[in-house]
Every structure is written in C-alpha cells, then in structure tokens.
Design an enzyme around this catalytic site. Structure first.
Site, PDB file in Angstrom:
ATOM      1  N   GLU A  23       0.816  -1.214   0.000  1.00 45.25           N
ATOM      2  CA  GLU A  23       0.000   0.000   0.000  1.00 45.25           C
ATOM      3  C   GLU A  23       0.854   1.272   0.000  1.00 45.25           C
ATOM      4  OE1 GLU A  23      -3.272   0.390  -0.148  1.00 45.25           O
ATOM      5  OE2 GLU A  23      -3.939  -1.689   0.019  1.00 45.25           O
ATOM      6  N   GLU A  32      -1.901   8.912  -0.264  1.00 46.18           N
ATOM      7  CA  GLU A  32      -2.145   8.358  -1.593  1.00 46.18           C
ATOM      8  C   GLU A  32      -1.683   9.329  -2.683  1.00 46.18           C
ATOM      9  OE1 GLU A  32      -6.016   6.923  -4.272  1.00 46.18           O
ATOM     10  OE2 GLU A  32      -6.242   7.483  -2.159  1.00 46.18           O
TER      11      GLU A  32
END
Length: 234
Positions: free
Chosen positions: A97, A106
C-alpha cells in the site's frame, strides 16, 4: 547499614517491577511477542526497500508502531508461528500500500472522491478529503469516522491527522486490520487481500497487485522463519 538499606530498596522495587510487567500488553512483551518479531532490522529492512527521498522514512518508525500496538492486544497474540504469519501478512499489505513505507498519503489522492454520501452515520465534511493515508491507506468517510471514534481523534473533520501523527497513523492501520482482517487470517493470506481490497484486485481484477502483496508476504515469512501456509492468492 548501607547494605541493609540497599536490600530494603530492592525489596521495595520488586512489586513495582512486577506491576509494570503485568501492565505491558502481552503482544508487546515476552518471548515471541510482536516486539520480538518486529525487530529494528525487520522494520528498517522494509524502510530500506524504498528510495532515499521517501517522506515515509522520516514518519514511520518502529517506536510509533509499537506505541500503537499497545492498544491492540489481540494482534499477534496466537502461537509463535501464527504471530509471525500475522506480522508478515500485516507488513506485506502495508509494504504494498505504501511502497515499503515510502508514502504517507495516496498519490494524487486529493483528486479522488472517497465520500459515500449515503452513509449518514459518518457524513462527509465538504471541506475535507478522505483519500488514502497511513500504513494501510485508510480511505472513505465511514472508515475515517469509525476509526476516529475508536482511536480518539476527529476522523471526519481532521482526516489529515492520519498523515501528521505517526502513532495515530499506525493505530488506524491496526484498527482496520483488527476490525476487518484479523478474523480471516486462518483462511490464508489471500483472505487478507480480499478483506482489504478484494473488490478491486481479486478474481482477476488486478493480478499484478495481488502478486505484489504475495511476494512481500512470502519474503517476510522467509525472513521470520515461518511457512507462509496455503491459499496465498484471492
């Protein structure tokens, strides 16, 4: 008399030491505890897989992980092999991730819409964004709201806390893990992928991402000296 005084002092300290040991969560202390498994070498080995200019290198620390872990006693509380597999599974998904703990937020996340307006329990703040942050890239308003309520921060109105406080950041990852993933560990590593991002990656959705998670998992199992088990894919 000095020797007698020293003896009395030691006797006074013994109950304090015993109490301190009792109060330390079992998953942090003792042989085969998570702290023993997640050594400096293991944690830094993940960090060192990322490039040198990663923001996560100055944010994610083993100390922050262990501090967060003290709130989640059931993580890694199984047998020695089960604990090692859970650690390997957790950090395999984290490594995928975050690019081996490289990213705190992100990439281009602010351009994504992670507001579920149908969820009235955790309504979106129109001035905030609920894109991926932290070790497991927490997303969506309902996850930020629930995590915040459980951990003790304002997830809906201050989601950026997950990217500024490393202990809370790890707590959100452990909260998500214990809420959604821990209970499926006995089904194999593939079940952890399905619990985290199965709708997008499993059943042929993104085989490259699935393989990335599996590679990290088998690598960490090998490092920890434990068999990865069956059902690795989803």
């Amino acid at each position: 008399m000095a020797a007698l005084g020293l003896k009395k002092n030691l006797l006074t300290l013994i109950p304090v030491v015993i109490l301190a040991l009792v109060l330390v969560p079992g998953n942090v202390k003792g042989q085969n505890s998570v702290a023993d498994i997640v050594t400096d070498d293991f944690f830094n080995g993940i960090l060192n897989q990322a490039s040198g200019d990663c923001p996560g290198k100055s944010f994610y620390t083993r100390a922050a992980f262990l501090s967060a872990l003290s709130s989640y006693n059931e993580f890694g509380s199984g047998s020695a092999d089960e604990s090692k597999r859970e650690v390997a599974a957790f950090f395999a998904n984290v490594a995928h991730e975050t690019g081996s703990l490289c990213y705190i937020e992100e990439i281009n996340g602010a351009s994504q819409d992670y507001c579920d307006e149908t969820n009235t329990q955790y309504p979106c703040n129109p001035d905030k964004k609920y894109y991926g942050r932290g070790p497991l890239q927490l997303t969506w308003n309902y996850n930020y709201g629930a995590a915040g309520n459980s951990i003790g921060f304002d997830g809906l109105n201050s989601p950026e806390t997950v990217a500024t406080d490393p202990v809370i950041s790890f707590k959100t990852a452990l909260w998500f893990w214990m809420t959604n993933v821990h209970q499926v560990l006995n089904q194999g590593f593939g079940a952890t992928i399905r619990a985290i991002n199965g709708a997008i990656e499993c059943n042929g959705g993104n085989p490259g991402a699935v393989q990335s998670r599996i590679q990290y998992y088998t690598q960490y199992c090998n490092q920890l000296g434990v068999a990865p088990g069956d059902n690795l894919s989803c």
